[in-house]
Scaffold this motif. Sequence first.
Motif, PDB file in Angstrom:
ATOM      1  N   GLN A 294      40.553  59.994 -53.450  1.00 32.67           N
ATOM      2  CA  GLN A 294      40.874  58.500 -53.724  1.00 32.67           C
ATOM      3  C   GLN A 294      39.983  58.106 -54.925  1.00 32.67           C
ATOM      4  OE1 GLN A 294      39.241  56.180 -50.383  1.00 32.67           O
ATOM      5  NE2 GLN A 294      40.122  54.342 -51.275  1.00 32.67           N
ATOM      6  N   TYR A 295      38.870  58.595 -55.102  1.00 35.12           N
ATOM      7  CA  TYR A 295      38.054  58.407 -56.292  1.00 35.12           C
ATOM      8  C   TYR A 295      38.710  58.780 -57.524  1.00 35.12           C
ATOM      9  CZ  TYR A 295      34.637  58.710 -60.053  1.00 35.12           C
ATOM     10  OH  TYR A 295      33.813  58.829 -61.061  1.00 35.12           O
ATOM     11  N   LEU A 296      39.377  60.025 -57.553  1.00 27.62           N
ATOM     12  CA  LEU A 296      40.062  60.728 -58.956  1.00 27.62           C
ATOM     13  C   LEU A 296      41.372  59.992 -59.003  1.00 27.62           C
ATOM     14  CD1 LEU A 296      39.484  64.471 -58.267  1.00 27.62           C
ATOM     15  CD2 LEU A 296      38.381  63.060 -59.713  1.00 27.62           C
ATOM     16  N   THR A 301      42.398  57.751 -66.846  1.00 29.57           N
ATOM     17  CA  THR A 301      42.176  58.410 -68.190  1.00 29.57           C
ATOM     18  C   THR A 301      43.308  58.825 -68.793  1.00 29.57           C
ATOM     19  OG1 THR A 301      42.151  60.209 -66.739  1.00 29.57           O
ATOM     20  CG2 THR A 301      40.102  59.315 -67.062  1.00 29.57           C
ATOM     21  N   GLY A 302      43.109  59.463 -69.977  1.00 34.58           N
ATOM     22  CA  GLY A 302      44.212  60.000 -70.619  1.00 34.58           C
ATOM     23  C   GLY A 302      43.749  61.164 -71.513  1.00 34.58           C
ATOM     24  N   GLY A 303      44.880  61.906 -72.160  1.00 38.45           N
ATOM     25  CA  GLY A 303      44.645  62.937 -72.992  1.00 38.45           C
ATOM     26  C   GLY A 303      44.177  64.161 -72.203  1.00 38.45           C
ATOM     27  N   ASP A 304      43.263  64.971 -72.773  1.00 31.34           N
ATOM     28  CA  ASP A 304      42.930  66.123 -72.089  1.00 31.34           C
ATOM     29  C   ASP A 304      42.212  65.858 -70.637  1.00 31.34           C
ATOM     30  OD1 ASP A 304      43.619  67.333 -74.332  1.00 31.34           O
ATOM     31  OD2 ASP A 304      41.513  67.479 -75.293  1.00 31.34           O
ATOM     32  N   ASP A 305      41.556  64.705 -70.729  1.00 32.19           N
ATOM     33  CA  ASP A 305      40.985  64.422 -69.164  1.00 32.19           C
ATOM     34  C   ASP A 305      41.863  64.342 -68.079  1.00 32.19           C
ATOM     35  OD1 ASP A 305      38.452  64.325 -70.529  1.00 32.19           O
ATOM     36  OD2 ASP A 305      38.535  61.999 -70.632  1.00 32.19           O
ATOM     37  N   ILE A 306      43.160  64.254 -68.389  1.00 32.81           N
ATOM     38  CA  ILE A 306      43.973  64.045 -67.353  1.00 32.81           C
ATOM     39  C   ILE A 306      44.565  65.403 -66.761  1.00 32.81           C
ATOM     40  CG2 ILE A 306      46.097  63.965 -68.754  1.00 32.81           C
ATOM     41  CD1 ILE A 306      45.652  61.833 -65.642  1.00 32.81           C
ATOM     42  N   ASN A 307      44.403  66.450 -67.537  1.00 38.42           N
ATOM     43  CA  ASN A 307      44.686  67.757 -67.248  1.00 38.42           C
ATOM     44  C   ASN A 307      43.782  68.426 -66.274  1.00 38.42           C
ATOM     45  OD1 ASN A 307      47.075  68.069 -68.426  1.00 38.42           O
ATOM     46  ND2 ASN A 307      46.047  68.251 -70.442  1.00 38.42           N
ATOM     47  N   GLN A 312      41.632  69.214 -60.660  1.00 40.41           N
ATOM     48  CA  GLN A 312      40.652  68.923 -59.515  1.00 40.41           C
ATOM     49  C   GLN A 312      41.414  68.261 -58.258  1.00 40.41           C
ATOM     50  OE1 GLN A 312      37.910  66.446 -61.348  1.00 40.41           O
ATOM     51  NE2 GLN A 312      36.372  67.767 -60.897  1.00 40.41           N
ATOM     52  N   ILE A 313      42.459  67.606 -58.603  1.00 42.57           N
ATOM     53  CA  ILE A 313      43.280  67.203 -57.492  1.00 42.57           C
ATOM     54  C   ILE A 313      44.209  68.104 -56.722  1.00 42.57           C
ATOM     55  CG2 ILE A 313      45.320  65.376 -56.741  1.00 42.57           C
ATOM     56  CD1 ILE A 313      44.341  63.522 -59.002  1.00 42.57           C
ATOM     57  N   ASN A 314      44.662  69.140 -57.606  1.00 46.49           N
ATOM     58  CA  ASN A 314      45.262  70.294 -56.686  1.00 46.49           C
ATOM     59  C   ASN A 314      44.276  71.042 -56.045  1.00 46.49           C
ATOM     60  OD1 ASN A 314      47.916  69.466 -57.989  1.00 46.49           O
ATOM     61  ND2 ASN A 314      47.236  70.588 -59.698  1.00 46.49           N
ATOM     62  N   SER A 315      43.175  71.331 -56.545  1.00 46.24           N
ATOM     63  CA  SER A 315      42.152  72.062 -55.812  1.00 46.24           C
ATOM     64  C   SER A 315      41.665  71.307 -54.455  1.00 46.24           C
ATOM     65  CB  SER A 315      40.881  72.333 -56.568  1.00 46.24           C
ATOM     66  OG  SER A 315      41.313  73.040 -57.626  1.00 46.24           O
ATOM     67  N   LEU A 316      41.714  70.115 -54.593  1.00 46.16           N
ATOM     68  CA  LEU A 316      41.266  69.354 -53.266  1.00 46.16           C
ATOM     69  C   LEU A 316      42.538  69.263 -52.197  1.00 46.16           C
ATOM     70  CD1 LEU A 316      39.271  66.255 -54.844  1.00 46.16           C
ATOM     71  CD2 LEU A 316      38.216  68.215 -53.581  1.00 46.16           C
ATOM     72  N   LEU A 317      43.762  69.016 -52.931  1.00 45.01           N
ATOM     73  CA  LEU A 317      44.800  69.190 -51.913  1.00 45.01           C
ATOM     74  C   LEU A 317      44.902  70.512 -51.173  1.00 45.01           C
ATOM     75  CD1 LEU A 317      47.420  67.173 -54.100  1.00 45.01           C
ATOM     76  CD2 LEU A 317      46.425  66.433 -52.008  1.00 45.01           C
ATOM     77  N   PHE A 318      44.831  71.579 -51.956  1.00 44.37           N
ATOM     78  CA  PHE A 318      44.553  72.861 -51.387  1.00 44.37           C
ATOM     79  C   PHE A 318      43.642  73.056 -50.302  1.00 44.37           C
ATOM     80  CE2 PHE A 318      43.169  77.387 -51.440  1.00 44.37           C
ATOM     81  CZ  PHE A 318      44.300  77.782 -50.979  1.00 44.37           C
ATOM     82  N   VAL A 319      42.122  72.687 -50.598  1.00 39.35           N
ATOM     83  CA  VAL A 319      41.375  72.571 -49.417  1.00 39.35           C
ATOM     84  C   VAL A 319      41.715  71.758 -48.224  1.00 39.35           C
ATOM     85  CG1 VAL A 319      39.042  71.924 -48.845  1.00 39.35           C
ATOM     86  CG2 VAL A 319      39.536  73.020 -51.034  1.00 39.35           C
ATOM     87  N   LYS A 320      42.380  70.539 -48.584  1.00 39.02           N
ATOM     88  CA  LYS A 320      42.848  69.440 -47.370  1.00 39.02           C
ATOM     89  C   LYS A 320      43.695  70.380 -46.607  1.00 39.02           C
ATOM     90  CE  LYS A 320      45.374  65.103 -46.957  1.00 39.02           C
ATOM     91  NZ  LYS A 320      46.758  65.586 -46.682  1.00 39.02           N
ATOM     92  N   LYS A 321      44.904  71.084 -47.184  1.00 37.63           N
ATOM     93  CA  LYS A 321      45.750  71.847 -46.389  1.00 37.63           C
ATOM     94  C   LYS A 321      45.170  72.790 -45.490  1.00 37.63           C
ATOM     95  CE  LYS A 321      50.035  72.971 -45.510  1.00 37.63           C
ATOM     96  NZ  LYS A 321      50.840  71.942 -44.675  1.00 37.63           N
TER      97      LYS A 321
END
Length: 933
Positions: A294-296, A301-307, A312-321
């Motif tokens: 929720q925080y992320l 953000t934009g630019g390189d930060d978005i990647n 990070q979101i993909n990693s957290l979704l993996f842990v959630k699964k």
Amino acid sequence: MLASLSIWGWGGLGVVLFLITFGPFAIFYLAFYILCFIGGFCVLMTKSSTFIKKVLEEMKSESKPIKIDRRLTGSSIIDEPLQQVIQFALRDYIQYWYYTLSDDETFLLEIRQTVQNALVEFSTRSKEVDWQPYFTTRLVDDFATHLRVFRKAQERLNEREDPKQRDAPEELLDSFFEAEVEMERKICRDVVCMSRKDEEGFLRDLCEVLLYLLLPPGDFHNKNMRYLLKEVLARGVLLPLINQLSDPDYINQFVIWMIRDSSCNYEAFLNILKLTDKVAELEAVKDKVLEELQYLRSLDTGGDDINFIKNQINSLLFVKKICETRIQRLQSGKEVDTLKLAANFGKLCVIPLEHIIAHNIALQFFMDYMQHMGGQAILFFWLTVEGYRVTAQQQLEVLQNSQRDGKIQSSQTTKGLLRSAALGVYDQYLSEKASPRVEVDEASVTRLAQKLNKEDPTPEIFDEIQKKVYDMMLRDERFYPSFKQHPLYVRMLAELDMLKEPSYMGSDHGDGESFNGSPTGSINLSLDDLSSGSVDESVQLHAFISDTGVCNDHGKTYALYTLTVIRKNSDGSEDIWKTYRRYSDFHDFHMRITEQFETLGPILKLPGKKTFNNMDREFLEKRKKDLNSYLQLLLNPEMVKACPMLMPHVYDFLENKAYSKGKGDFARKMDTFVNPLRSSMRNVSNAVKSLPDSLAEGVSKVSADMGRMSEKLGQDIKHSIFKVPPLIAKSDIDPEHCRISAQLDDNVDDNIPLRVMLLLMDEVFDLKERNQWLRRNIKNLLQQLIKATSGDTINRKIVDHVDYMTSPEQVSDYVKRFRDSYWPNGILAETPPHRDKSLRMRTRVAAKTTLLGIMPDELKHIIGAETTRKGILRVFDMFQHQPLNRRLACVFLEGYLETLFPQYKFPELFVKLHSRSPRVLRYSQKLRSLHKR
């Protein structure tokens, strides 16, 4: 008239009654008493001035300040912080209520003097004690014995059919203390550990004994003083200390703090989530993941930060699964080990037989399977012949070295010993009287018998039959082919960490094994040229690692190296590009070229792996430097000239594309697990390499070893397959029902580190369930490890470390840490805030992850990955039960007091204090009833 008459009447009646009661002489006694009183009063009044003067002088003497000697231990660096602790304790625990009763300082000074006297006596006794045996033997023995009782309690619960009973904490505690009374016989600490009232009574009794030993007789016999100090020591010091040290959440935080320098191992974290059986832990992690997601997602953000945020979101979704899948399995009741095994059948890694019989862990499972199939004699023969070959080669080398050095040695003696050993192997496995007999063709057996009778035995004399036995194990459907389909094979893969877990994300995510993102473009070199090996020798190639980063791909964290490649063409032009490689890519490439070009093996040395802290910046920079040296040596012009066929492989590795691994995960793990052990310990070589350096130094020992070698090795392997437990000398007690220190093998030398390591490994990883042959190999490896790291000086190093731990500087540091933690900035610390259940559960997960992440790969190679995980998690689970932690703290305290006061009968005292348990009474009655039968 009547009134006066009544007064005289009553008066006369009183006189008559007085005379009747006290007799006729009472009047004289009364007069005498009155005269004595008046005389004493007169004398006192005449000497009143002297009396008053003495009273005033006595009062003045009492008002003088009591001088207190501030020396406690004889070391000023310890006394100073210790005096501050005493001052703070008196201020916060006594002065705050005493000043409401009185302003007199005498009582407080007396208490301080008494406390200091006790500390002086305590310090004196501590200096007289040799603490090395306590820290190296008694402490470890107490811990390992506690772990043994816990393991037995777990085993009893697992035998129960009702799943609710297996998971109930109350049932575990009951089984634990039942196992304790069976081991201790006269002691059970269940009442002390599970009843607050009984625990306080135990601590009061203990404190009263300590005050008797530490205080001067005058202070101890002061009941008020003794009662006050006993209550302060029992309820104000020991009880809060035990409460804190036994709190599982505090222990988990302490574990994380102790290993704070180790970077978090993401793979270990995922393994913990997959292995945990606590839904509360998974729910706590899942809630934290949702909070972070929720925080992320709220960031703009934009630019390189978005990647970076997307990763990070993909990693957290993996842990959630993972959490959701695991919770669903646990709640549905489908979490059964057999399902895990069945899910992996049909897609198992295939380990060649030659690797199985060369690897200690794999060989153990193959031994069990061969026994089950009735083919153990075949495997025993192969191992015995292997041991004979090693021994024979050693003896012939010794003979040649002795003759070269000019020493007179009889070659006939050596050959006679070899013949004796060879005949022993033949008689045990191939002769007509052998039982069981290895079934091979009679022609080969006859040829072997003729060689033994007519020729001198050589190390290769059994090679023909050994090869046929190996082919039989390899091709016979009863043996190796069926072993690959047996549950023992699956368990073996789990121990080797080669059992793949079911995917949680699906195949579209890949395995994350290699990096598949590199800038577009490719090397301007024909792949046909590469495959044919026709590379222009005028082309010069240079490569170096220009940058290092850490990437996160589908839940896996790894280091990524940026390679800058420069190619100078024959026309003077240059081509420059960048490509990206992982360490596993380097490892795979190194394996491929060293297998194809064997001469490169001794020249090219790839930097080794590191188990933990392998994402540390300092370590990555060091590895970058080592890999650059590896590349420079690989691209050296002399290397190119010497191995021209190597260059197509180098070009392929440096091409600007995703690297395609040729070996795969299985081959790399086999290279990591098997090859180091094969090079250091070929099969059973260590079991027969205990021979003297020269025949002149020990011909008698050689004769005994060679004469009985084959029979002894065969019997050892036979006994090992049946897992015969080691016997306890001069005792008929079951090894599982006695303390650990009672089971040290007689053949273990007096090497403190080895004894401690074996003792701990036996209990932590339950090695007693392994066969004795494997345990002996583990012992040999530990001996080699100790000798390789510190040699014969390790005992002295341990003694020096114990001396350092008990030095004045360290003790002063301990006191300061205690002072600063309880009285930060001189103020009594506030009660820490309550930690909610979710936070405590996340702390548990973090502690387990930290413990599992620091386990070195070398340990997994010795005892197996699955065994290592189970052992570590068993120790962790043991600390999650507060009554059991209280029991361990109580045991440590008892051992400490027995060491501090060896001349007193503390063991008998503890038997009396703990024998009040109803379990002790029931067990005693049970023993008496058994004896009557």
